[in-house]
Design an enzyme around this catalytic site. Sequence first.
Site, mmCIF file in Angstrom:
data_model
loop_
_atom_site.group_PDB
_atom_site.id
_atom_site.type_symbol
_atom_site.label_atom_id
_atom_site.label_comp_id
_atom_site.label_asym_id
_atom_site.label_seq_id
_atom_site.Cartn_x
_atom_site.Cartn_y
_atom_site.Cartn_z
ATOM 1 N N SER A 146 2.945 1.874 4.929
ATOM 2 C CA SER A 146 1.593 1.563 5.618
ATOM 3 C C SER A 146 1.100 2.756 6.395
ATOM 4 C CB SER A 146 1.680 0.265 6.401
ATOM 5 O OG SER A 146 0.511 -0.333 6.515
ATOM 6 N N ASP A 319 -0.944 -4.297 -4.431
ATOM 7 C CA ASP A 319 -1.248 -3.977 -3.263
ATOM 8 C C ASP A 319 -2.561 -3.523 -2.979
ATOM 9 O OD1 ASP A 319 -1.553 -2.754 -0.680
ATOM 10 O OD2 ASP A 319 -0.036 -1.307 -0.530
ATOM 11 N N HIS A 352 0.740 -5.649 -0.058
ATOM 12 C CA HIS A 352 0.941 -4.734 0.822
ATOM 13 C C HIS A 352 2.487 -4.835 1.463
ATOM 14 C CE1 HIS A 352 0.469 -1.236 3.205
ATOM 15 N NE2 HIS A 352 0.301 -1.814 4.269
#
Length: 402
Positions: A146, A319, A352
């Site tokens: 991330s 994602d 995600h």
Amino acid sequence: MNVEHNTVSLGEFEFDCGETIPELEITYEAYGEFDGDNAVLVCHALTGSAHVAGRDRVDSADQARAWWDDIVGPGKAIDTTEYYVVCANVPGSCYGSTGPKSENPETGEPYGTDFPPVTVTDWTEAQRALLDELGIPHLHAVVGGSVGGMNVIEWAKRHPDHVDRIVPIAAAARLDTQCLSLDAIARRAITTDPNWKQGHYYGEDDEPPSDGLALARQLGHVMYLSKASMERRFGRRAAGRDAVRTFPTDAAGAFFPYRDVESYLDYNAEKFTERFDANSYLYLTRAMDNYDLAAGFESDADALAAFDGDALVMSFTADWHFTTQQAEALADSLRAADANVAHHVIDSDHGHDAFLVEPDNVGPPLADFLDAGVDGNAVTDSVVEDSQESNFAPVHNSLFSQ
């Protein structure tokens, strides 16, 4: 597993914005034994901490469970019997490193929003300074997911000679407009909470802006999941009889069911407000939103031109926060910079959060890459077609039309 938990003072620190503070403290955890060339830096995600491994430790950063214990540890993908693993809490956070809730030594009061603006560059430079303090001049690899993946990319940009391999996971060279918009809404939930008080809410008689932070976190949870995973997990079910609404409703609203997904969001948001600082959420999301790999250069490839190591870019098909197309663009920039790169795409509907919850899919290519680079047996290189269409976003239109 040998574990070190410590906080180091880096002395006066100048931020990317040009402002300085008298002392920056960085909290870190380290695992394994350093042999001179086996150091791996792990960069945590937005609200993560230095407590990356060691499931049974309950004295680190108020988190009972390490956030990547399935990946880091003896015999795991980042094997602490082979590598010396360091994870540092970033400046601006609230898990031991200096941030808005820390005391300003010049005033004796918490900084609040007088704390300097923080960027991903600041995180990278603080990590570099910490590693200098620890006697680690060179890294075998930098790994992160991330916004931690953005931190990884910044290492290749700013310190290309200090790292052999990089692994940005579920990351991109910059956020897209939709995610920028959602982050802005999350911050406004905090700053419009009456308890926020322009960021100065640390007095004995003050209440933190918990409602605003809870709403911001709920929005974040939706961003981290996929449409398919939300449907599978919650559907349209009403919550159980014992479920209690966190936020009040009106008499008419009470006629309608309190749904399971609402209960999930409320529960997790409440737990989050018990451990995280609202100002840190503002600071860290701004750092993520501001990040642009190409800043100061003509292109992403130019920014990475000095990096000649190996790169493993990992992405997940569902994602929508950092898409496979964005990951492919990053991989293309690394290829254009003549780095050895593989883009490993994992078919997943977890959204995600997949990089945190799918160790069986993330671990093998990561372990093989750390051992053998892009030639690792479990490493694949996928070509992702650029497309304007997306079926990733669970609330793509409704957030802006309701």
